[in-house]
Design a protein around this motif. Structure first.
Motif, PDB file in Angstrom:
ATOM      1  N   ILE A   1       0.870  -1.177   0.000  1.00 38.49           N
ATOM      2  CA  ILE A   1       0.000   0.000   0.000  1.00 38.49           C
ATOM      3  C   ILE A   1       0.905   1.224   0.000  1.00 38.49           C
ATOM      4  N   GLY A   2       0.845   2.012  -1.053  1.00 38.96           N
ATOM      5  CA  GLY A   2       1.728   3.170  -1.147  1.00 38.96           C
ATOM      6  C   GLY A   2       3.182   2.735  -1.064  1.00 38.96           C
ATOM      7  N   PRO A   3       4.007   3.392  -0.231  1.00 38.33           N
ATOM      8  CA  PRO A   3       5.422   3.021  -0.125  1.00 38.33           C
ATOM      9  C   PRO A   3       5.681   1.880   0.845  1.00 38.33           C
ATOM     10  N   TYR A   4       4.624   1.222   1.338  1.00 38.53           N
ATOM     11  CA  TYR A   4       4.781   0.212   2.377  1.00 38.53           C
ATOM     12  C   TYR A   4       4.344  -1.175   1.915  1.00 38.53           C
ATOM     13  N   LEU A   5       5.030  -2.178   2.458  1.00 34.24           N
ATOM     14  CA  LEU A   5       4.568  -3.554   2.476  1.00 34.24           C
ATOM     15  C   LEU A   5       4.105  -3.846   3.896  1.00 34.24           C
ATOM     16  N   LEU A   6       2.859  -4.292   4.047  1.00 31.86           N
ATOM     17  CA  LEU A   6       2.349  -4.694   5.350  1.00 31.86           C
ATOM     18  C   LEU A   6       2.126  -6.192   5.359  1.00 31.86           C
ATOM     19  N   TYR A   7       2.509  -6.849   6.455  1.00 28.88           N
ATOM     20  CA  TYR A   7       2.272  -8.288   6.548  1.00 28.88           C
ATOM     21  C   TYR A   7       2.093  -8.696   8.005  1.00 28.88           C
ATOM     22  N   GLY A   8       1.414  -9.804   8.192  1.00 25.62           N
ATOM     23  CA  GLY A   8       1.189 -10.394   9.500  1.00 25.62           C
ATOM     24  C   GLY A   8       0.630 -11.792   9.298  1.00 25.62           C
ATOM     25  N   ALA A   9       0.188 -12.430  10.382  1.00 23.04           N
ATOM     26  CA  ALA A   9      -0.302 -13.800  10.281  1.00 23.04           C
ATOM     27  C   ALA A   9      -1.535 -13.981  11.150  1.00 23.04           C
ATOM     28  N   GLY A  10      -2.379 -14.908  10.726  1.00 23.67           N
ATOM     29  CA  GLY A  10      -3.615 -15.166  11.454  1.00 23.67           C
ATOM     30  C   GLY A  10      -4.033 -16.612  11.352  1.00 23.67           C
ATOM     31  N   THR A  11      -5.343 -16.849  11.423  1.00 24.74           N
ATOM     32  CA  THR A  11      -5.865 -18.213  11.468  1.00 24.74           C
ATOM     33  C   THR A  11      -6.288 -18.730  10.104  1.00 24.74           C
ATOM     34  N   GLY A  12      -6.479 -17.846   9.132  1.00 24.93           N
ATOM     35  CA  GLY A  12      -6.822 -18.292   7.788  1.00 24.93           C
ATOM     36  C   GLY A  12      -8.131 -19.051   7.739  1.00 24.93           C
ATOM     37  N   TRP A  13      -8.078 -20.273   7.213  1.00 28.47           N
ATOM     38  CA  TRP A  13      -9.282 -21.096   7.035  1.00 28.47           C
ATOM     39  C   TRP A  13      -9.700 -21.784   8.337  1.00 28.47           C
TER      40      TRP A  13
ATOM     41  N   HIS B   1      -5.212  -8.645  18.102  1.00 31.86           N
ATOM     42  CA  HIS B   1      -5.934  -9.625  17.294  1.00 31.86           C
ATOM     43  C   HIS B   1      -5.035 -10.166  16.204  1.00 31.86           C
ATOM     44  N   SER B   2      -5.446 -11.253  15.597  1.00 34.96           N
ATOM     45  CA  SER B   2      -4.690 -11.861  14.503  1.00 34.96           C
ATOM     46  C   SER B   2      -4.749 -10.987  13.259  1.00 34.96           C
ATOM     47  N   VAL B   3      -3.972 -11.367  12.251  1.00 31.84           N
ATOM     48  CA  VAL B   3      -3.968 -10.654  10.963  1.00 31.84           C
ATOM     49  C   VAL B   3      -4.479 -11.630   9.910  1.00 31.84           C
ATOM     50  N   ASP B   4      -5.754 -11.494   9.564  1.00 32.92           N
ATOM     51  CA  ASP B   4      -6.373 -12.378   8.572  1.00 32.92           C
ATOM     52  C   ASP B   4      -6.657 -11.675   7.257  1.00 32.92           C
ATOM     53  N   ARG B   5      -6.469 -10.370   7.213  1.00 35.92           N
ATOM     54  CA  ARG B   5      -6.704  -9.608   5.991  1.00 35.92           C
ATOM     55  C   ARG B   5      -5.999  -8.275   6.133  1.00 35.92           C
ATOM     56  N   VAL B   6      -5.313  -7.846   5.057  1.00 34.25           N
ATOM     57  CA  VAL B   6      -4.710  -6.516   4.992  1.00 34.25           C
ATOM     58  C   VAL B   6      -5.234  -5.853   3.725  1.00 34.25           C
ATOM     59  N   GLU B   7      -5.835  -4.670   3.875  1.00 32.29           N
ATOM     60  CA  GLU B   7      -6.440  -3.980   2.739  1.00 32.29           C
ATOM     61  C   GLU B   7      -6.068  -2.502   2.777  1.00 32.29           C
ATOM     62  N   ALA B   8      -6.269  -1.831   1.642  1.00 30.66           N
ATOM     63  CA  ALA B   8      -6.009  -0.399   1.541  1.00 30.66           C
ATOM     64  C   ALA B   8      -7.261   0.390   1.892  1.00 30.66           C
ATOM     65  N   LEU B   9      -7.084   1.440   2.682  1.00 25.76           N
ATOM     66  CA  LEU B   9      -8.104   2.464   2.904  1.00 25.76           C
ATOM     67  C   LEU B   9      -7.564   3.737   2.269  1.00 25.76           C
TER      68      LEU B   9
ATOM     69  N   VAL C   1      -4.634   1.763  10.071  1.00 26.89           N
ATOM     70  CA  VAL C   1      -3.214   2.082  10.221  1.00 26.89           C
ATOM     71  C   VAL C   1      -2.905   3.305   9.375  1.00 26.89           C
ATOM     72  N   ARG C   2      -2.354   4.326  10.019  1.00 27.02           N
ATOM     73  CA  ARG C   2      -1.959   5.544   9.304  1.00 27.02           C
ATOM     74  C   ARG C   2      -0.544   5.347   8.769  1.00 27.02           C
ATOM     75  N   LEU C   3      -0.398   5.399   7.447  1.00 27.05           N
ATOM     76  CA  LEU C   3       0.892   5.121   6.814  1.00 27.05           C
ATOM     77  C   LEU C   3       1.648   6.420   6.546  1.00 27.05           C
ATOM     78  N   THR C   4       1.991   7.107   7.622  1.00 26.81           N
ATOM     79  CA  THR C   4       2.852   8.282   7.569  1.00 26.81           C
ATOM     80  C   THR C   4       4.302   7.809   7.628  1.00 26.81           C
ATOM     81  N   PRO C   5       5.285   8.723   7.578  1.00 26.07           N
ATOM     82  CA  PRO C   5       6.679   8.266   7.696  1.00 26.07           C
ATOM     83  C   PRO C   5       6.950   7.421   8.935  1.00 26.07           C
ATOM     84  N   LEU C   6       6.158   7.590   9.999  1.00 25.35           N
ATOM     85  CA  LEU C   6       6.211   6.698  11.155  1.00 25.35           C
ATOM     86  C   LEU C   6       4.835   6.057  11.294  1.00 25.35           C
ATOM     87  N   PRO C   7       4.620   4.849  10.736  1.00 26.94           N
ATOM     88  CA  PRO C   7       3.293   4.241  10.745  1.00 26.94           C
ATOM     89  C   PRO C   7       2.789   4.023  12.167  1.00 26.94           C
TER      90      PRO C   7
END
Length: 637
Positions: free
Chosen positions: A425-437, A465-473, A492-498
């Protein structure tokens, strides 16, 4: 909220991800220095297959001798051990005036989905049928339905998964186990929403299915279809080559016409061991503007593990093989303009298509894990192996002899959870992990990582909480996950310091769709918008979406990253939903519930229901609903 800066230096690259350095310089940041070489002619390709067949026969003879010697009994000198058996390779069991309702990875690159817009109509693919529902002139009325396969096609053993629309042409992408290939059904749609079957085509392929990715893309009138073909030295490799036929009653394998000549088959200098698994990864481009669909393929030879990603300019295919517990891999770049592919030797494996991002600076960014075999079938639904970010200029791609340099990999922290999720999203890669299926679990410690991929800084943002979805706002981000029986959405505000900015919690709920298309955000201004997400009960697993529509669509308002509930539109399934006479695709592999924002109106698609809502006094209220189940609407066969 909280923020933590964690910097991982390039010099700490994982052993599994270290490769010899390679350099490349060119004036154009996207043009490779060299490209892959194709086979010169059919004879050269036939020579390769002849060597494979000879080696296969040698191994057969050796195994037969070993069995014969064993039957005679042990002599003074033991007979040689039989050659190793081949490693089994598992069968990979628009632009214009129309408004997009698909949560795509790249604007302008449409992805095969279950609902699209054509003029004044919604077009819906569900359980082996196509439906149209009129929404023009403030209407909400079922119009037509038709089988998603021709009247002369037996749908047994076939799945009809994805739909795309170009002009007045609808294509349905599926896979037929009975006919052994990707099936493309072509239909006409009129301005009045009437549907007519035109033709069915087959593209030879192994099963393309992925629990995350989509097999088809559409750019303008060009349909792009990825197909894997596992080549076996024990049989006839020519029988797996990219080919196309128009279906007719009594169609034969001989009706297939090759669409990838030897001069469009490319390979690097990497040695290929067909006894450990070799696949022909083909990208077919079909022009839907023509009355008779015509496709041409470009293919690359590589290892069978695969992830493919389509940018506005290229198709990238990442191939992976397991060697000694680590992943040996290559990434191929196939330009959409028809020019020759290029490649790089790499290490590790992407999780899915969202691991990739071709940025505006001519650099390919890829999130990698040390262990992996691509995203075929369910292979993406794990969180195993160390992580790294690869950044490589497109100009570094070459004839496949070069390796991505070690300094191009940057080690990343591992995330807590079962299944990885990521998004650029923009200049960032966001990632995490959750429970999935799986069913939601109580989460005591979780985090989403925000990586400023061009500069390398890594920010750890703690979450409850877990990370089951990451989307752009818009230019910011949304992280969706569960803790116990509660669903959480964190902005999440994606400023120079997220920094995490806001959080909404829905008690006794979980997300009802795991696929990317299940979510949609409709921007209203730079700071405001509406978002929709299917939900189910708090103890329900993600696998529930395979057989049961979501219980409701949850709608929220985003105002400067403060999330507030508008309410839900709920499902009221009827007996006709259950007794639909399903003949094909009777499990919803691609989900069944979607939020739809069309021309200022809000709809909730849940199975065979479409519920319309209106935001009134800061709440969403139901205004009407329609059921388009085939027991209610006559189906044309």
């Amino acid at each position: 909220m909280y923020r933590t800066l964690v910097v991982y230096l390039t010099t700490a690259v994982l052993t599994a991800l270290c490769l010899p350095a390679a350099t490349a310089t060119t004036a154009n940041p996207t043009v490779p220095r060299k490209t892959l070489s194709a086979f010169a002619n059919e004879q050269e390709l036939a020579g390769l297959f002849k060597r494979w067949a000879d080696e296969a026969q040698r191994r057969r003879d050796e195994q037969q001798r070993a069995r014969a010697d064993k039957s005679v009994g042990q002599l003074a000198q033991p007979s040689p051990a039989p050659a190793a058996a081949p490693v089994a390779v598992a069968k990979e069991a628009a632009t214009g005036k129309n408004e997009s309702v698909t949560n795509v990875q790249h604007a302008g690159v449409d992805e095969g989905g279950i609902v699209k817009v054509h003029g004044d109509h919604l077009v819906i693919l569900r359980r082996g049928r196509l439906f149209t529902v009129r929404i023009g002139a403030q209407d909400l009325r079922p119009v037509a339905a038709i089988d998603a396969f021709g009247s002369d096609v037996d749908p047994g053993g076939a799945w009809y998964d994805e739909m795309l629309i170009s002009g007045n042409t609808i294509v349905v992408i599926g896979y037929s186990y009975a006919r052994g290939g990707t099936e493309v059904g072509v239909f006409d749609i009129s301005r009045a929403g009437q549907l007519a079957y035109r033709a069915t085509y087959h593209l030879r392929s192994n099963d393309y299915y992925s629990s995350r990715n989509y097999a088809s893309r559409l750019i303008g009138s060009k349909l792009i279809v990825y197909s894997p073909h596992v080549l076996s030295p024990w049989g006839d490799p020519w029988a797996a080559f990219p080919a196309m036929r128009r279906w007719r009653p009594g169609a034969l394998p001989a009706d297939f016409r090759r669409i990838a000549p030897a001069t469009r088959i490319y390979r690097s200098d990497e040695p290929l061991d067909p006894f450990a698994g070799v696949a022909l990864h083909s990208v077919s481009i079909c022009d839907l503007a023509r009355p008779e669909m015509d496709c041409q393929s470009t293919a690359v030879l590589g290892s069978p593990g695969r992830v493919f990603y389509v940018s506005p300019n290229s198709v990238f295919v990442w191939t992976t093989a397991e060697r000694g517990g680590a992943s040996a891999s290559s990434v191929f770049r196939i330009p959409l303009d028809g020019s020759a592919p290029s490649a790089l030797k790499t290490a590790g494996s992407p999780i899915d298509q969202f691991s990739f991002h071709e940025d505006d600076g001519g650099v390919l960014n890829v999130l990698l894990r040390a262990n992996g075999r691509g995203d075929g079938m369910w292979a993406g639904e794990v969180n195993a192996g160390d992580l790294a970010l690869l950044r490589i200029p497109l100009a570094s791609f070459s004839d496949g002899r070069d390796s991505a340099p070690a300094q191009a990999y940057r080690r990343l922290p591992r995330a807590n959870g079962y299944v990885l999720q990521s998004r650029y999203i923009g200049p960032y890669l966001l990632y995490g992990a959750g429970t999935g299926w799986h069913s939601p679990q109580t989460t005591t410690q979780s985090q989403v990582y925000a990586v400023r991929y061009a500069q390398g800084e890594v920010y750890e943002l703690p979450l409850p909480h877990s990370v089951d979805r990451v989307e752009a706002l818009g230019s910011n981000a949304l992280v969706v996950g569960s803790s116990g029986r509660d669903l959480h959405l964190s902005s999440v505000r994606l400023t120079p310091l997220p920094v995490t900015a806001g959080r909404y919690t829905r008690k006794d709920a979980a997300q009802g769709e795991t696929r990317s298309h299940g979510f949609f955000y409709k921007s209203e201004s730079e700071f405001d918008g509406l978002l929709g997400l299917p939900i189910v009960g708090g103890d329900e697993s993600g696998a529930r979406q395979l057989r049961t529509p979501s219980a409701a669509l949850l709608f929220l308002r985003n105002h400067a990253l403060t999330l507030s509930e508008l309410g839900t539109l709920t499902a009221q399934p009827s007996a006709s939903d259950r007794n639909d006479g399903c003949r094909a695709s009777c499990v919803d592999w691609y989900g069944n519930s979607r939020p739809l924002f069309v021309r200022g109106r809000i709809f909730a698609l849940m199975g065979y229901e479409i519920v319309e809502g209106k935001v009134d006094a800061r709440r969403i209220v139901e205004t009407r609903r329609v059921n388009f189940a085939p027991a209610v609407l006559q189906v044309t066969r």
